[in-house]
Every structure is written in structure tokens, then in C-alpha cells.
Design a protein around this motif. Structure first.
Motif, PDB file in Angstrom:
ATOM      1  N   UNK A   2       0.817  -1.208   0.000  1.00  0.00           N
ATOM      2  CA  UNK A   2       0.000   0.000   0.000  1.00  0.00           C
ATOM      3  C   UNK A   2       0.853   1.261   0.000  1.00  0.00           C
ATOM      4  N   UNK A   3       2.028   1.193   0.587  1.00  0.00           N
ATOM      5  CA  UNK A   3       2.929   2.348   0.546  1.00  0.00           C
ATOM      6  C   UNK A   3       3.407   2.595  -0.877  1.00  0.00           C
ATOM      7  N   UNK A   4       3.556   1.529  -1.652  1.00  0.00           N
ATOM      8  CA  UNK A   4       3.986   1.656  -3.041  1.00  0.00           C
ATOM      9  C   UNK A   4       2.839   2.099  -3.949  1.00  0.00           C
ATOM     10  N   UNK A   5       1.662   1.543  -3.720  1.00  0.00           N
ATOM     11  CA  UNK A   5       0.474   1.846  -4.518  1.00  0.00           C
ATOM     12  C   UNK A   5      -0.736   1.838  -3.592  1.00  0.00           C
ATOM     13  N   UNK A   6      -1.272   2.992  -3.227  1.00  0.00           N
ATOM     14  CA  UNK A   6      -2.372   3.056  -2.263  1.00  0.00           C
ATOM     15  C   UNK A   6      -3.619   2.250  -2.661  1.00  0.00           C
ATOM     16  N   UNK A   7      -3.750   1.921  -3.919  1.00  0.00           N
ATOM     17  CA  UNK A   7      -4.909   1.135  -4.354  1.00  0.00           C
ATOM     18  C   UNK A   7      -4.697  -0.370  -4.207  1.00  0.00           C
ATOM     19  N   UNK A   8      -3.496  -0.791  -3.869  1.00  0.00           N
ATOM     20  CA  UNK A   8      -3.166  -2.204  -3.739  1.00  0.00           C
ATOM     21  C   UNK A   8      -3.467  -2.659  -2.304  1.00  0.00           C
ATOM     22  N   UNK A   9      -4.734  -2.942  -2.042  1.00  0.00           N
ATOM     23  CA  UNK A   9      -5.176  -3.237  -0.686  1.00  0.00           C
ATOM     24  C   UNK A   9      -5.501  -4.712  -0.450  1.00  0.00           C
ATOM     25  N   UNK A  10      -5.420  -5.541  -1.466  1.00  0.00           N
ATOM     26  CA  UNK A  10      -5.949  -6.900  -1.362  1.00  0.00           C
ATOM     27  C   UNK A  10      -5.253  -7.764  -0.316  1.00  0.00           C
ATOM     28  N   UNK A  11      -3.949  -7.747  -0.251  1.00  0.00           N
ATOM     29  CA  UNK A  11      -3.256  -8.576   0.744  1.00  0.00           C
ATOM     30  C   UNK A  11      -3.591  -8.111   2.152  1.00  0.00           C
ATOM     31  N   UNK A  12      -3.593  -6.826   2.374  1.00  0.00           N
ATOM     32  CA  UNK A  12      -3.969  -6.297   3.696  1.00  0.00           C
ATOM     33  C   UNK A  12      -5.396  -6.662   4.039  1.00  0.00           C
ATOM     34  N   UNK A  13      -6.271  -6.553   3.080  1.00  0.00           N
ATOM     35  CA  UNK A  13      -7.686  -6.855   3.305  1.00  0.00           C
ATOM     36  C   UNK A  13      -7.900  -8.325   3.648  1.00  0.00           C
ATOM     37  N   UNK A  14      -7.257  -9.208   2.908  1.00  0.00           N
ATOM     38  CA  UNK A  14      -7.414 -10.644   3.155  1.00  0.00           C
ATOM     39  C   UNK A  14      -6.805 -11.040   4.497  1.00  0.00           C
ATOM     40  N   UNK A  15      -5.584 -10.575   4.770  1.00  0.00           N
ATOM     41  CA  UNK A  15      -4.913 -10.936   6.021  1.00  0.00           C
ATOM     42  C   UNK A  15      -5.664 -10.384   7.231  1.00  0.00           C
ATOM     43  N   UNK A  16      -6.003  -9.112   7.187  1.00  0.00           N
ATOM     44  CA  UNK A  16      -6.676  -8.518   8.352  1.00  0.00           C
ATOM     45  C   UNK A  16      -8.102  -9.019   8.484  1.00  0.00           C
ATOM     46  N   UNK A  17      -8.775  -9.267   7.368  1.00  0.00           N
ATOM     47  CA  UNK A  17     -10.138  -9.797   7.435  1.00  0.00           C
ATOM     48  C   UNK A  17     -10.171 -11.185   8.049  1.00  0.00           C
ATOM     49  N   UNK A  18      -9.244 -12.034   7.637  1.00  0.00           N
ATOM     50  CA  UNK A  18      -9.158 -13.384   8.193  1.00  0.00           C
ATOM     51  C   UNK A  18      -8.840 -13.330   9.687  1.00  0.00           C
ATOM     52  N   UNK A  19      -7.850 -12.541  10.036  1.00  0.00           N
ATOM     53  CA  UNK A  19      -7.461 -12.439  11.445  1.00  0.00           C
ATOM     54  C   UNK A  19      -8.581 -11.826  12.287  1.00  0.00           C
ATOM     55  N   UNK A  20      -9.257 -10.826  11.768  1.00  0.00           N
ATOM     56  CA  UNK A  20     -10.368 -10.213  12.495  1.00  0.00           C
ATOM     57  C   UNK A  20     -11.496 -11.216  12.702  1.00  0.00           C
ATOM     58  N   UNK A  21     -11.793 -12.016  11.680  1.00  0.00           N
ATOM     59  CA  UNK A  21     -12.836 -13.029  11.814  1.00  0.00           C
ATOM     60  C   UNK A  21     -12.495 -14.075  12.854  1.00  0.00           C
ATOM     61  N   UNK A  22     -11.272 -14.594  12.793  1.00  0.00           N
ATOM     62  CA  UNK A  22     -10.850 -15.630  13.738  1.00  0.00           C
ATOM     63  C   UNK A  22     -10.810 -15.079  15.160  1.00  0.00           C
ATOM     64  N   UNK A  23     -10.180 -13.940  15.332  1.00  0.00           N
ATOM     65  CA  UNK A  23     -10.059 -13.374  16.681  1.00  0.00           C
ATOM     66  C   UNK A  23     -11.402 -12.848  17.181  1.00  0.00           C
ATOM     67  N   UNK A  24     -12.251 -12.391  16.274  1.00  0.00           N
ATOM     68  CA  UNK A  24     -13.587 -11.964  16.670  1.00  0.00           C
ATOM     69  C   UNK A  24     -14.399 -13.121  17.219  1.00  0.00           C
ATOM     70  N   UNK A  25     -14.285 -14.295  16.590  1.00  0.00           N
ATOM     71  CA  UNK A  25     -14.975 -15.481  17.085  1.00  0.00           C
ATOM     72  C   UNK A  25     -14.405 -15.913  18.439  1.00  0.00           C
ATOM     73  N   UNK A  26     -13.085 -15.835  18.590  1.00  0.00           N
ATOM     74  CA  UNK A  26     -12.475 -16.178  19.882  1.00  0.00           C
ATOM     75  C   UNK A  26     -12.960 -15.232  20.979  1.00  0.00           C
ATOM     76  N   UNK A  27     -13.050 -13.944  20.643  1.00  0.00           N
ATOM     77  CA  UNK A  27     -13.541 -12.963  21.611  1.00  0.00           C
ATOM     78  C   UNK A  27     -15.006 -13.237  21.954  1.00  0.00           C
TER      79      UNK A  27
END
Length: 99
Positions: free
Chosen positions: A48-73
Motif C-alpha cells: 500500500x505504501x507503493x500503490x495506495x490502491x493495492x489493498x488486497x493482501x492487507x484486506x485478506x490478512x486482516x479480514x481473516x485475522x479479524x474473523x478468527x479473533x472476533x470469534x475467539x472474543x
């Protein structure tokens, strides 16, 4: 090119959470998951620092982690560490939109 410091901070928080989980409880899965997701979040921040529109890896990683940790919470009702990590993903977005 602007450096995405908030997302790098999120990546560091995730990675350090895995390290702390291993240090406190000897949890190898916490260490592996924390370093893996922290690394993916860091790579996503770099992209994203290189290209602000390149959000897919951040979105997938954070979405997965948020889902898993949200269920744990949800299941444990304990804020640390699951609630913190599940909610931490939204802080950079909120700050970014307020600025």
C-alpha cells in the motif's frame, strides 16, 4: 510515495502478540500465527505504501485475522488478546478517515 505507518504498526502489534503468547504460555500456534499474519500485514502495508490502491493482501490478512479473533472474543468474552486484535484493524481506517 507515503509510508503507511498505521498499517505497519498493526503488523507489529500482531507479530508481537504472537511472540508474547509464546513467551507467556509457550503457545507455538500463537507464535506461528502471529508471525505469519504480522508478516502478511507488513507486506500488505508495504504494498500500500507503493500503490495506495493495492489493498488486497492487507484486506485478506486482516479480514481473516479479524474473523478468527472476533470469534475467539465472542466465545471467550475476554478482551485480551482476541478482542484487542479483532478491533485493532479498524483503528488505522478510522484515523485515516478522520485526517
Amino acid at each position: 510515495m507515503t509510508v503507511n505507518w498505521l498499517d505497519y504498526s498493526y503488523a507489529a502489534l500482531v507479530a508481537s502478540g504472537g511472540i508474547v503468547g509464546y513467551a507467556k504460555a509457550g503457545s507455538v500456534p500463537s507464535l506461528v500465527a502471529g508471525l505469519a499474519f504480522g508478516g502478511l500485514a507488513g507486506l500488505g502495508a508495504y504494498q500500500q505504501s507503493q500503490d495506495p490502491k493495492n489493498v488486497w493482501l492487507s484486506l485478506i490478512a486482516s479480514g481473516t485475522l479479524t474473523g478468527v479473533m472476533g470469534m475467539r472474543f465472542y466465545n471467550s468474552k475476554k478482551f485480551m488478546p482476541a478482542g484487542l486484535i479483532a478491533g485493532a484493524r479498524f483503528v488505522p481506517r478510522i484515523i485515516h478517515h478522520l485526517a
